[in-house]
Design an enzyme around this catalytic site. Structure first.
Site, mmCIF file in Angstrom:
data_model
loop_
_atom_site.group_PDB
_atom_site.id
_atom_site.type_symbol
_atom_site.label_atom_id
_atom_site.label_comp_id
_atom_site.label_asym_id
_atom_site.label_seq_id
_atom_site.Cartn_x
_atom_site.Cartn_y
_atom_site.Cartn_z
ATOM 1 N N TYR A 48 0.862 -1.195 0.000
ATOM 2 C CA TYR A 48 0.000 0.000 0.000
ATOM 3 C C TYR A 48 0.887 1.231 0.000
ATOM 4 C CZ TYR A 48 -5.029 -0.039 0.112
ATOM 5 O OH TYR A 48 -6.334 -0.070 -0.274
ATOM 6 N N GLU B 40 -0.501 4.809 -0.526
ATOM 7 C CA GLU B 40 -1.311 6.008 -0.781
ATOM 8 C C GLU B 40 -0.447 7.258 -0.664
ATOM 9 O OE1 GLU B 40 -4.569 5.950 1.920
ATOM 10 O OE2 GLU B 40 -5.811 4.722 0.605
ATOM 11 N N ASP C 87 -6.006 13.548 -25.515
ATOM 12 C CA ASP C 87 -6.070 12.164 -25.038
ATOM 13 C C ASP C 87 -5.361 11.331 -26.099
ATOM 14 O OD1 ASP C 87 -6.687 9.553 -24.530
ATOM 15 O OD2 ASP C 87 -8.817 9.884 -24.142
ATOM 16 N N THR D 112 -3.282 6.051 -22.196
ATOM 17 C CA THR D 112 -3.151 4.731 -21.602
ATOM 18 C C THR D 112 -1.711 4.294 -21.841
ATOM 19 O OG1 THR D 112 -3.850 3.713 -23.668
ATOM 20 C CG2 THR D 112 -5.545 4.031 -22.009
ATOM 21 N N LYS E 32 -1.583 0.374 -25.030
ATOM 22 C CA LYS E 32 -1.944 0.213 -26.447
ATOM 23 C C LYS E 32 -0.653 0.235 -27.273
ATOM 24 C CE LYS E 32 -6.615 2.133 -25.964
ATOM 25 N NZ LYS E 32 -6.833 2.534 -24.611
ATOM 26 N N ARG F 276 -1.409 -2.547 -18.505
ATOM 27 C CA ARG F 276 -2.712 -1.866 -18.569
ATOM 28 C C ARG F 276 -2.741 -0.738 -17.530
ATOM 29 N NH1 ARG F 276 -6.887 -3.032 -21.200
ATOM 30 N NH2 ARG F 276 -5.628 -4.603 -22.197
#
Ligand SMILES: Cc1ncc(COP(=O)(O)O)c(C=O)c1O
Length: 412
Positions: free
Chosen positions: A51, A53, A197, A223, A226, A232
């Site tokens: 974790y 954060e 984008d 992203t 691709k 991903r």
């Protein structure tokens, strides 16, 4: 995998079947790729246990000294790769990158001008079913009727009349180069912010085969999975003055703990994209797509905008008596995976459609060059011309895939 086979044979079996599907099928989904073994290794690592954060050196948990190094590296490499002053590598996906930017720059109800979904835009560019369409007021531009390229006059007119606070360029299904300079000029003329984008074309931009939006856009989302051929996930780039706003909208705004294993895998992918071989790969992607376009058009098929400049083509099957859904299913029976796609001025709706989108990033990663891509074009046309051809095409597809194993070509 050995432990997984013993501990959970059901999931192990599913992974095995998917591996065989990927290995033995021709995957021409324009938004997919095949990552390197190193990206897979980082993503499958113990970093998933952590974790973290917050951001490097400013975490809400102890024990972050090593994951901090991974995130710092990912940020530094992303900035270097795209020559951008600021990067946030935490978005879990492209959609979350877009959501964070909208929330950072706008208030609910504000106006955004973006590309129409049926002309190639993305759901997060204002589709009513998406958070974007529910929370913001969108107007949409599309393609011209004659050239089927982005109608920049319409963009300018809508910018004047609709007065958006944000203009978005970027698409999920657009086969041509996007002129970022023109968009930036229009945005400046109406005092709107400008976001690109580049989810689909990020790899092409990194490889220098599509103009970069850096220097034109106030903020860039992407992203990483691709054409960029990473794990991903999402990415945001921009100028330093937006950093604090965007960082706080990713966390705590819309996400909790970052996926540190994915961030490490992004770092690996950015490192790979910084190698000279990556530009060669992207050049090959563009060459392969243009070979595919010519091959399909030589057999009499119609392509949106009559060709391609990037990694994909859009076939318009309107005058063929075949819907996109039927074409996708028929090609699927032959081992060729594509996706049905709307075409400009679509009449059949998004579940049936009149077109298919075909991309070459993945087959190029398998090492395919123009001769193999020319064969793919012929196989696609054989199947679309005549459903009975599936019988002959299916073994030819398997044979082609055997000659180009998933982890040989670019991913050896
Ligand atoms: C242009 C564009 N933006 C955003 C996204 C969303 O990415 P994700 O599926 O990771 O949420 C996509 C994905 O297809 C896309 O094509």
């Amino acid at each position: 995998m050995a432990d997984l086979v013993t501990d959970d044979p059901q999931i192990a079996g599913i992974i095995e079947k998917e591996t065989i599907r990927q290995e033995q099928g021709l995957n021409l989904i324009a938004s997919e790729n095949t990552v390197s073994p190193s990206v897979l290794a980082a993503q499958g690592s113990v970093l998933t246990n952590k974790y973290a954060e917050g951001y490097p050196s400013r975490r809400y948990y102890g024990g972050c000294e090593f994951v901090d190094q991974a995130e710092d590296l990912a940020i530094a490499r992303a900035k270097k790769l795209f020559n951008a002053p600021y990067a946030n590598v935490q978005p879990h996906s492209g959609s979350q990158a877009n959501m964070a930017v909208y929330f950072a720059l706008l208030n609910p109800g504000d106006r955004i001008l973006a590309m129409d979904l049926s002309h190639g835009g993305h759901l997060t560019h204002g589709a009513p079913a998406s958070f974007s369409g529910r929370l913001f007021e969108f107007a949409h531009y599309g393609l011209t009727r004659d050239t089927q390229t982005i109608d920049m006059d319409q963009v300018a007119t809508l910018a004047e009349t609709f007065k958006p606070r944000l203009i978005v360029a970027g698409a999920s299904a657009y086969p041509r180069i996007i002129n970022f300079q023109k968009f930036a000029d229009i945005a400046a003329s109406v005092h709107a912010l400008f976001m690109v984008d580049m989810a689909h074309i990020a790899g092409l931009v990194a490889g220098g085969v599509h103009p970069t939006p850096v220097g034109y856009a106030d903020v860039i989302t992407s992203t990483t999975h691709k054409t960029l051929r990473g794990p991903r996930g999402g990415l945001i780039l921009g100028s330093d003055d937006l950093a604090a706003k965007i960082n706080s909208q990713i966390f705590p705004g819309i996400q909790g703990g970052p996926l540190m294993h994915v961030i490490a895998a992004k770092a690996v992918a950015f490192h790979e994209a910084l190698q000279p071989g990556f530009a060669r790969y992207q050049q090959q992607v563009v060459e392969n797509a243009s070979v595919l376009a010519r091959g399909l058009m030589n057999r009499g098929y119609k392509l949106v905008s009559n060709g391609t400049d990037n990694h994909m083509v859009l076939m318009d099957l309107t005058d063929r008596g075949l819907s996109g859904k039927e074409a996708e299913e028929r090609l699927g029976r032959a081992g060729i995976t594509v996706n049905k796609n709307t075409v400009p001025n679509e009449t059949k709706g998004t579940f049936v459609t009149s077109g298919i989108r075909i991309g070459v990033p993945l087959v190029t990663s398998r090492g395919m060059k123009p001769d193999a891509v020319q064969q793919i074009a012929e196989l696609i046309c054989d199947v679309l011309d005549d459903a009975a051809a599936v019988e002959q095409v299916a073994p030819a597809v398997k044979d082609l895939c055997r000659r180009y194993p998933l982890y040989s070509g670019e991913n050896a």
